[in-house]
Design a protein around this motif. Structure first.
Motif, short mmCIF file in Angstrom:
data_model
loop_
_atom_site.label_atom_id
_atom_site.label_comp_id
_atom_site.label_asym_id
_atom_site.label_seq_id
_atom_site.Cartn_x
_atom_site.Cartn_y
_atom_site.Cartn_z
N PRO A 237 12.20 44.98 91.84
CA PRO A 237 12.50 46.41 91.87
C PRO A 237 12.30 47.01 93.27
CG PRO A 237 11.20 45.88 89.92
CD PRO A 237 11.23 44.65 90.78
N GLY A 238 13.33 47.66 93.76
CA GLY A 238 13.26 48.30 95.07
C GLY A 238 13.42 47.36 96.24
N ARG A 239 13.50 46.06 95.98
CA ARG A 239 13.59 45.09 97.08
C ARG A 239 14.81 44.19 96.98
NH1 ARG A 239 8.66 41.69 98.15
NH2 ARG A 239 9.63 41.65 100.22
N GLY A 240 15.58 44.35 95.93
CA GLY A 240 16.79 43.57 95.78
C GLY A 240 16.54 42.18 95.22
N ILE A 241 17.56 41.36 95.28
CA ILE A 241 17.49 39.98 94.80
C ILE A 241 17.05 39.10 95.95
CG2 ILE A 241 18.84 38.06 93.87
CD1 ILE A 241 20.59 40.16 92.47
N ARG A 242 15.97 38.36 95.75
CA ARG A 242 15.37 37.61 96.86
C ARG A 242 15.06 36.17 96.46
NH1 ARG A 242 12.87 40.57 101.28
NH2 ARG A 242 13.51 42.75 101.13
N VAL A 243 15.10 35.30 97.47
CA VAL A 243 14.64 33.92 97.30
C VAL A 243 13.12 33.96 97.25
CG1 VAL A 243 14.69 31.59 98.22
CG2 VAL A 243 16.61 33.13 98.66
N TRP A 244 12.54 33.33 96.22
CA TRP A 244 11.09 33.43 96.02
C TRP A 244 10.50 32.03 95.91
CZ3 TRP A 244 9.21 37.74 97.43
CH2 TRP A 244 7.88 38.09 97.12
N GLY A 245 10.52 31.32 97.02
CA GLY A 245 9.95 29.98 97.04
C GLY A 245 10.57 29.14 98.13
N ALA A 246 9.77 28.21 98.68
CA ALA A 246 10.25 27.33 99.75
C ALA A 246 9.58 25.97 99.64
CB ALA A 246 9.99 27.95 101.12
N ARG A 247 9.67 25.38 98.46
CA ARG A 247 9.07 24.07 98.21
C ARG A 247 10.16 23.00 98.12
NH1 ARG A 247 3.97 24.38 95.37
NH2 ARG A 247 2.66 25.71 96.68
#
Length: 384
Positions: free
Chosen positions: A254-264
Protein backbone atom coordinates in the motif's frame (compact mmCIF):
# COMPACT_ATOMS: atom_id res chain seq x y z
CA UNK A 1 57.81 22.05 -28.56
CA UNK A 2 61.46 22.86 -28.02
CA UNK A 3 64.35 20.72 -26.90
CA UNK A 4 63.60 17.77 -29.21
CA UNK A 5 65.87 16.35 -31.90
CA UNK A 6 64.72 17.54 -35.37
CA UNK A 7 62.52 14.94 -36.97
CA UNK A 8 61.56 13.37 -33.62
CA UNK A 9 57.99 13.93 -32.46
CA UNK A 10 56.43 12.94 -29.16
CA UNK A 11 53.65 10.40 -29.32
CA UNK A 12 51.45 9.72 -26.30
CA UNK A 13 50.80 6.00 -26.14
CA UNK A 14 47.94 5.18 -23.78
CA UNK A 15 47.51 1.68 -22.40
CA UNK A 16 44.73 -0.36 -23.93
CA UNK A 17 41.42 0.04 -22.14
CA UNK A 18 40.50 -2.94 -19.99
CA UNK A 19 37.70 -5.13 -21.33
CA UNK A 20 34.30 -3.76 -20.45
CA UNK A 21 30.78 -4.95 -21.00
CA UNK A 22 27.16 -4.17 -20.31
CA UNK A 23 25.48 -6.18 -17.57
CA UNK A 24 21.81 -6.91 -17.01
CA UNK A 25 21.46 -8.22 -20.57
CA UNK A 26 18.98 -11.12 -20.70
CA UNK A 27 18.43 -13.71 -23.37
CA UNK A 28 14.73 -14.49 -23.78
CA UNK A 29 13.87 -17.93 -25.15
CA UNK A 30 10.28 -18.49 -26.27
CA UNK A 31 7.68 -18.72 -29.00
CA UNK A 32 6.87 -15.99 -31.53
CA UNK A 33 4.90 -15.93 -34.83
CA UNK A 34 7.92 -15.05 -36.98
CA UNK A 35 11.59 -14.25 -36.71
CA UNK A 36 14.96 -15.98 -36.74
CA UNK A 37 15.86 -18.98 -34.62
CA UNK A 38 19.28 -17.47 -33.95
CA UNK A 39 19.87 -14.87 -31.21
CA UNK A 40 18.71 -11.39 -32.19
CA UNK A 41 19.82 -8.32 -30.25
CA UNK A 42 17.13 -5.74 -29.44
CA UNK A 43 17.50 -2.32 -27.82
CA UNK A 44 13.94 -1.02 -28.21
CA UNK A 45 10.53 -2.60 -27.69
CA UNK A 46 9.22 -1.76 -31.22
CA UNK A 47 12.08 -3.83 -32.65
CA UNK A 48 10.55 -6.97 -31.16
CA UNK A 49 7.23 -6.56 -32.93
CA UNK A 50 8.97 -5.62 -36.18
CA UNK A 51 11.13 -8.76 -36.12
CA UNK A 52 9.05 -11.35 -34.24
CA UNK A 53 5.48 -10.18 -34.77
CA UNK A 54 2.70 -9.52 -32.29
CA UNK A 55 1.43 -11.66 -29.41
CA UNK A 56 1.42 -15.40 -29.99
CA UNK A 57 0.71 -18.52 -28.00
CA UNK A 58 3.01 -18.21 -25.01
CA UNK A 59 4.55 -15.33 -23.08
CA UNK A 60 7.68 -14.23 -24.95
CA UNK A 61 5.94 -11.06 -26.15
CA UNK A 62 4.91 -10.10 -22.60
CA UNK A 63 8.35 -10.83 -21.14
CA UNK A 64 10.26 -8.66 -23.62
CA UNK A 65 7.74 -5.84 -23.27
CA UNK A 66 8.02 -6.04 -19.46
CA UNK A 67 11.80 -5.88 -19.72
CA UNK A 68 11.77 -2.61 -21.64
CA UNK A 69 8.97 -1.17 -19.48
CA UNK A 70 11.34 -1.54 -16.52
CA UNK A 71 14.18 0.40 -18.16
CA UNK A 72 15.94 -2.58 -19.70
CA UNK A 73 18.66 -1.44 -22.10
CA UNK A 74 19.38 -4.41 -24.36
CA UNK A 75 18.36 -8.05 -24.68
CA UNK A 76 18.63 -11.02 -27.01
CA UNK A 77 15.70 -13.09 -28.24
CA UNK A 78 15.87 -16.68 -29.48
CA UNK A 79 12.68 -17.92 -31.11
CA UNK A 80 11.70 -21.51 -30.44
CA UNK A 81 10.55 -23.47 -33.47
CA UNK A 82 8.08 -25.49 -31.39
CA UNK A 83 4.42 -24.73 -31.92
CA UNK A 84 3.25 -26.98 -29.06
CA UNK A 85 1.64 -24.62 -26.51
CA UNK A 86 2.25 -27.09 -23.69
CA UNK A 87 6.04 -26.85 -23.46
CA UNK A 88 9.11 -26.61 -25.69
CA UNK A 89 10.72 -29.96 -26.37
CA UNK A 90 14.02 -30.68 -24.57
CA UNK A 91 15.83 -30.83 -27.92
CA UNK A 92 14.47 -27.46 -29.01
CA UNK A 93 15.37 -25.85 -25.69
CA UNK A 94 18.90 -27.27 -25.87
CA UNK A 95 19.21 -25.94 -29.44
CA UNK A 96 18.26 -22.46 -28.28
CA UNK A 97 20.72 -22.57 -25.37
CA UNK A 98 23.46 -23.85 -27.68
CA UNK A 99 22.79 -20.91 -30.00
CA UNK A 100 23.48 -18.57 -27.07
CA UNK A 101 26.92 -20.05 -26.40
CA UNK A 102 28.53 -17.73 -28.94
CA UNK A 103 26.93 -14.57 -27.52
CA UNK A 104 29.30 -12.93 -25.03
CA UNK A 105 27.01 -10.05 -24.05
CA UNK A 106 24.35 -12.12 -22.26
CA UNK A 107 24.51 -12.50 -18.47
CA UNK A 108 20.85 -13.34 -17.69
CA UNK A 109 18.61 -16.08 -19.10
CA UNK A 110 14.79 -16.15 -19.12
CA UNK A 111 12.35 -18.67 -20.63
CA UNK A 112 8.84 -17.38 -19.87
CA UNK A 113 7.04 -20.21 -21.68
CA UNK A 114 8.39 -22.93 -19.40
CA UNK A 115 6.13 -22.24 -16.43
CA UNK A 116 3.09 -22.13 -18.73
CA UNK A 117 3.42 -25.88 -19.27
CA UNK A 118 1.99 -26.61 -15.83
CA UNK A 119 -1.69 -27.05 -15.04
CA UNK A 120 -3.23 -27.69 -11.61
CA UNK A 121 -2.96 -31.39 -10.89
CA UNK A 122 -0.11 -32.00 -13.35
CA UNK A 123 3.43 -32.95 -12.34
CA UNK A 124 5.75 -30.13 -11.32
CA UNK A 125 8.60 -31.83 -13.17
CA UNK A 126 7.08 -30.78 -16.51
CA UNK A 127 8.36 -27.32 -15.58
CA UNK A 128 11.27 -27.95 -13.22
CA UNK A 129 12.98 -30.33 -15.67
CA UNK A 130 13.43 -27.65 -18.39
CA UNK A 131 14.17 -25.01 -15.76
CA UNK A 132 17.01 -27.16 -14.42
CA UNK A 133 18.42 -27.16 -17.97
CA UNK A 134 18.61 -23.36 -17.73
CA UNK A 135 20.38 -23.59 -14.39
CA UNK A 136 22.90 -26.11 -15.76
CA UNK A 137 23.55 -23.86 -18.75
CA UNK A 138 24.36 -20.94 -16.42
CA UNK A 139 26.45 -23.13 -14.09
CA UNK A 140 28.48 -24.66 -16.92
CA UNK A 141 29.31 -21.22 -18.30
CA UNK A 142 29.86 -19.67 -14.89
CA UNK A 143 28.94 -16.16 -16.08
CA UNK A 144 25.15 -16.25 -16.44
CA UNK A 145 22.18 -16.18 -14.09
CA UNK A 146 18.70 -17.63 -14.66
CA UNK A 147 15.55 -15.73 -13.69
CA UNK A 148 12.88 -18.41 -13.21
CA UNK A 149 9.10 -18.15 -12.93
CA UNK A 150 6.98 -19.93 -10.38
CA UNK A 151 4.03 -21.95 -11.58
CA UNK A 152 0.75 -20.15 -12.29
CA UNK A 153 -0.67 -20.82 -8.84
CA UNK A 154 -2.13 -18.99 -5.87
CA UNK A 155 -0.80 -21.65 -3.48
CA UNK A 156 2.47 -20.66 -1.75
CA UNK A 157 3.02 -24.33 -0.87
CA UNK A 158 3.25 -25.27 -4.54
CA UNK A 159 5.76 -22.47 -5.12
CA UNK A 160 7.90 -23.74 -2.23
CA UNK A 161 7.67 -27.28 -3.61
CA UNK A 162 8.85 -26.06 -6.99
CA UNK A 163 11.94 -24.52 -5.39
CA UNK A 164 12.74 -27.77 -3.59
CA UNK A 165 12.33 -29.73 -6.82
CA UNK A 166 14.70 -27.37 -8.64
CA UNK A 167 17.37 -27.90 -5.99
CA UNK A 168 16.81 -31.63 -5.50
CA UNK A 169 19.06 -33.15 -8.16
CA UNK A 170 21.86 -30.60 -8.47
CA UNK A 171 22.10 -28.16 -5.61
CA UNK A 172 25.32 -26.64 -6.96
CA UNK A 173 23.45 -25.24 -9.96
CA UNK A 174 20.90 -23.58 -7.68
CA UNK A 175 23.15 -20.60 -6.98
CA UNK A 176 22.95 -19.71 -10.66
CA UNK A 177 19.26 -18.85 -10.57
CA UNK A 178 16.44 -17.27 -8.60
CA UNK A 179 12.71 -18.10 -8.48
CA UNK A 180 9.92 -15.49 -8.41
CA UNK A 181 6.27 -15.74 -7.29
CA UNK A 182 3.47 -14.88 -8.11
CA UNK A 183 2.58 -14.05 -11.71
CA UNK A 184 1.77 -10.46 -12.69
CA UNK A 185 -1.47 -9.03 -14.02
CA UNK A 186 -0.87 -6.83 -17.07
CA UNK A 187 -2.94 -5.36 -19.89
CA UNK A 188 -2.52 -6.63 -23.46
CA UNK A 189 -2.73 -4.52 -26.60
CA UNK A 190 -6.54 -4.55 -26.45
CA UNK A 191 -6.49 -3.41 -22.84
CA UNK A 192 -7.72 -6.73 -21.50
CA UNK A 193 -5.96 -7.90 -18.33
CA UNK A 194 -4.07 -11.19 -18.30
CA UNK A 195 -1.65 -12.95 -16.01
CA UNK A 196 1.95 -13.39 -17.18
CA UNK A 197 5.16 -14.86 -15.74
CA UNK A 198 7.25 -12.19 -13.98
CA UNK A 199 10.71 -12.99 -15.44
CA UNK A 200 10.73 -10.28 -18.11
CA UNK A 201 9.75 -7.50 -15.73
CA UNK A 202 12.23 -8.80 -13.14
CA UNK A 203 15.01 -8.84 -15.75
CA UNK A 204 14.28 -5.17 -16.37
CA UNK A 205 14.65 -4.51 -12.63
CA UNK A 206 18.07 -6.24 -12.73
CA UNK A 207 19.11 -4.12 -15.70
CA UNK A 208 17.91 -0.91 -14.06
CA UNK A 209 19.85 -1.60 -10.87
CA UNK A 210 23.00 -2.54 -12.78
CA UNK A 211 22.96 0.72 -14.67
CA UNK A 212 22.25 2.90 -11.63
CA UNK A 213 24.53 1.20 -9.10
CA UNK A 214 26.15 -2.02 -10.38
CA UNK A 215 25.72 -5.78 -10.27
CA UNK A 216 26.31 -5.71 -6.52
CA UNK A 217 22.97 -3.98 -5.96
CA UNK A 218 20.38 -6.46 -4.75
CA UNK A 219 17.46 -6.52 -7.23
CA UNK A 220 14.92 -6.07 -4.43
CA UNK A 221 12.65 -3.37 -2.98
CA UNK A 222 12.31 -2.08 -6.54
CA UNK A 223 9.06 -1.05 -8.23
CA UNK A 224 7.84 -3.34 -11.02
CA UNK A 225 6.61 -1.07 -13.80
CA UNK A 226 3.93 -2.24 -16.23
CA UNK A 227 2.17 -4.48 -13.70
CA UNK A 228 -1.44 -3.62 -12.87
CA UNK A 229 -1.82 -6.16 -10.09
CA UNK A 230 -0.71 -9.62 -8.98
CA UNK A 231 -2.27 -13.01 -9.49
CA UNK A 232 -2.36 -13.40 -5.70
CA UNK A 233 -1.72 -11.08 -2.76
CA UNK A 234 0.69 -12.57 -0.26
CA UNK A 235 0.48 -11.72 3.39
CA UNK A 236 3.65 -10.65 5.19
CA UNK A 237 3.71 -14.04 6.90
CA UNK A 238 3.39 -15.95 3.62
CA UNK A 239 6.10 -13.83 2.00
CA UNK A 240 8.39 -14.45 4.97
CA UNK A 241 7.85 -18.21 4.83
CA UNK A 242 8.53 -18.30 1.09
CA UNK A 243 11.65 -16.18 1.46
CA UNK A 244 12.93 -18.57 4.10
CA UNK A 245 12.51 -21.28 1.43
CA UNK A 246 14.47 -19.19 -1.12
CA UNK A 247 11.44 -18.09 -3.16
CA UNK A 248 11.49 -14.38 -4.01
CA UNK A 249 8.13 -12.67 -3.82
CA UNK A 250 6.52 -9.84 -5.71
CA UNK A 251 4.23 -7.89 -3.41
CA UNK A 252 1.68 -5.10 -3.70
CA UNK A 253 2.54 -2.71 -0.88
CA UNK A 254 0.00 0.00 0.00
CA UNK A 255 1.32 3.39 -1.06
CA UNK A 256 4.51 1.89 -2.50
CA UNK A 257 3.30 0.05 -5.56
CA UNK A 258 4.18 -3.43 -6.75
CA UNK A 259 7.71 -4.32 -5.70
CA UNK A 260 10.22 -7.15 -5.87
CA UNK A 261 10.55 -8.44 -2.31
CA UNK A 262 13.52 -10.77 -2.16
CA UNK A 263 16.97 -11.41 -3.63
CA UNK A 264 17.82 -15.02 -2.83
CA UNK A 265 19.25 -17.64 -5.15
CA UNK A 266 17.95 -21.21 -5.01
CA UNK A 267 21.09 -22.38 -3.21
CA UNK A 268 21.26 -23.71 0.34
CA UNK A 269 24.94 -22.70 0.58
CA UNK A 270 25.22 -19.52 2.71
CA UNK A 271 28.11 -18.29 0.57
CA UNK A 272 25.90 -18.30 -2.54
CA UNK A 273 22.57 -17.44 -0.97
CA UNK A 274 22.41 -13.84 -2.22
CA UNK A 275 21.78 -12.95 -5.86
CA UNK A 276 24.26 -10.08 -5.67
CA UNK A 277 27.09 -12.33 -4.44
CA UNK A 278 26.66 -14.77 -7.31
CA UNK A 279 26.37 -12.00 -9.88
CA UNK A 280 29.46 -10.19 -8.59
CA UNK A 281 31.52 -13.36 -8.96
CA UNK A 282 29.96 -14.08 -12.37
CA UNK A 283 30.93 -10.57 -13.42
CA UNK A 284 34.51 -11.18 -12.27
CA UNK A 285 34.43 -14.43 -14.27
CA UNK A 286 33.43 -12.59 -17.45
CA UNK A 287 36.06 -9.90 -17.01
CA UNK A 288 38.88 -12.32 -16.21
CA UNK A 289 38.05 -14.53 -19.16
CA UNK A 290 38.16 -11.62 -21.58
CA UNK A 291 41.36 -10.25 -20.08
CA UNK A 292 43.11 -13.62 -20.14
CA UNK A 293 42.33 -14.14 -23.83
CA UNK A 294 44.87 -11.42 -24.62
CA UNK A 295 47.63 -13.31 -22.78
CA UNK A 296 47.55 -16.50 -24.82
CA UNK A 297 51.04 -17.44 -26.11
CA UNK A 298 52.79 -14.91 -23.85
CA UNK A 299 56.03 -16.21 -22.24
CA UNK A 300 55.04 -17.99 -19.04
CA UNK A 301 57.40 -16.42 -16.54
CA UNK A 302 57.43 -13.97 -13.63
CA UNK A 303 56.80 -11.02 -15.94
CA UNK A 304 53.52 -12.55 -17.05
CA UNK A 305 52.56 -13.33 -13.44
CA UNK A 306 53.25 -9.74 -12.36
CA UNK A 307 51.18 -8.41 -15.26
CA UNK A 308 48.26 -10.64 -14.36
CA UNK A 309 48.41 -9.60 -10.71
CA UNK A 310 48.66 -5.90 -11.60
CA UNK A 311 45.70 -5.91 -14.00
CA UNK A 312 43.45 -8.06 -11.83
CA UNK A 313 44.30 -6.04 -8.71
CA UNK A 314 43.36 -2.81 -10.51
CA UNK A 315 40.06 -4.30 -11.69
CA UNK A 316 39.10 -5.67 -8.27
CA UNK A 317 40.09 -2.43 -6.60
CA UNK A 318 37.62 -0.70 -8.91
CA UNK A 319 34.90 -3.06 -7.69
CA UNK A 320 35.90 -2.34 -4.09
CA UNK A 321 35.73 1.42 -4.65
CA UNK A 322 32.22 1.06 -6.10
CA UNK A 323 31.03 -0.87 -3.06
CA UNK A 324 30.78 -4.30 -4.69
CA UNK A 325 33.24 -5.84 -2.21
CA UNK A 326 33.13 -5.60 1.55
CA UNK A 327 36.01 -4.60 3.80
CA UNK A 328 37.55 -1.58 5.45
CA UNK A 329 40.51 -1.80 3.07
CA UNK A 330 41.17 -3.35 -0.31
CA UNK A 331 43.31 -5.98 1.41
CA UNK A 332 40.27 -7.13 3.38
CA UNK A 333 38.05 -7.12 0.28
CA UNK A 334 40.09 -9.22 -2.16
CA UNK A 335 43.38 -10.88 -2.99
CA UNK A 336 45.14 -11.97 -6.18
CA UNK A 337 47.87 -14.62 -6.18
CA UNK A 338 49.85 -15.57 -9.28
CA UNK A 339 53.39 -16.64 -8.44
CA UNK A 340 55.70 -19.63 -8.15
CA UNK A 341 53.41 -21.20 -5.55
CA UNK A 342 50.39 -21.29 -7.84
CA UNK A 343 52.64 -22.01 -10.82
CA UNK A 344 55.22 -24.65 -9.84
CA UNK A 345 57.45 -26.26 -12.45
CA UNK A 346 55.00 -28.98 -13.60
CA UNK A 347 52.24 -26.38 -14.16
CA UNK A 348 54.54 -24.14 -16.20
CA UNK A 349 55.83 -27.14 -18.19
CA UNK A 350 52.21 -28.03 -19.00
CA UNK A 351 51.72 -24.59 -20.55
CA UNK A 352 49.27 -23.39 -17.90
CA UNK A 353 49.03 -20.28 -15.76
CA UNK A 354 47.14 -20.63 -12.46
CA UNK A 355 45.83 -17.55 -10.65
CA UNK A 356 43.85 -17.53 -7.41
CA UNK A 357 41.46 -14.68 -6.69
CA UNK A 358 39.62 -14.20 -3.42
CA UNK A 359 36.73 -11.76 -3.20
CA UNK A 360 34.38 -10.80 -0.37
CA UNK A 361 31.10 -9.68 -1.98
CA UNK A 362 29.23 -7.01 -0.07
CA UNK A 363 26.78 -9.76 0.85
CA UNK A 364 27.35 -12.22 2.47
CA UNK A 365 30.82 -10.81 3.22
CA UNK A 366 32.67 -14.12 3.07
CA UNK A 367 35.65 -14.92 0.88
CA UNK A 368 34.85 -16.81 -2.28
CA UNK A 369 37.98 -18.19 -3.94
CA UNK A 370 38.16 -18.25 -7.72
CA UNK A 371 40.82 -20.40 -9.40
CA UNK A 372 41.83 -19.33 -12.91
CA UNK A 373 43.75 -21.80 -15.09
CA UNK A 374 44.97 -20.79 -18.54
CA UNK A 375 46.19 -23.48 -20.88
CA UNK A 376 46.23 -24.55 -24.49
CA UNK A 377 42.50 -25.35 -24.38
CA UNK A 378 41.58 -21.86 -23.14
CA UNK A 379 40.71 -20.33 -19.79
CA UNK A 380 39.05 -22.35 -17.03
CA UNK A 381 37.56 -20.47 -14.09
CA UNK A 382 36.25 -22.30 -11.03
CA UNK A 383 34.65 -20.71 -8.00
CA UNK A 384 35.08 -22.86 -4.90
Amino acid sequence: MTGLTPGVYPVNVLPAAPPNFLTGVPAFVGRAPTGPGTPRRLTLWPEFEAVFGGPAEGFLHDAVRGFFENDGVACYVVRLADTDPAAPSPDELERALAALEEVDDVDLVCAPDLAAAWRPGSAIDTVTGPQRALLRHCRDRGDRFAILDCLATDDPGIAAGQRDALNATDGAAGSYGALYHPWLRVGDRDGRPRHVPPCGHIAGVYSRGDRRVGVHKAPANEVVEGALDLRSDLTAEQAGELYARAVNCVRALPGRGIRVWGARTLSDDPAWRDVSARRVVANVHRWVERFMRGLVFEPNDIRLWVRIMRELTAYLDGLFQRGALKGRTAEEAFFVKCDSETNPGPVVDAGMVVTEIGVAPSAPAEYIVVRVIQGASGVTINAV
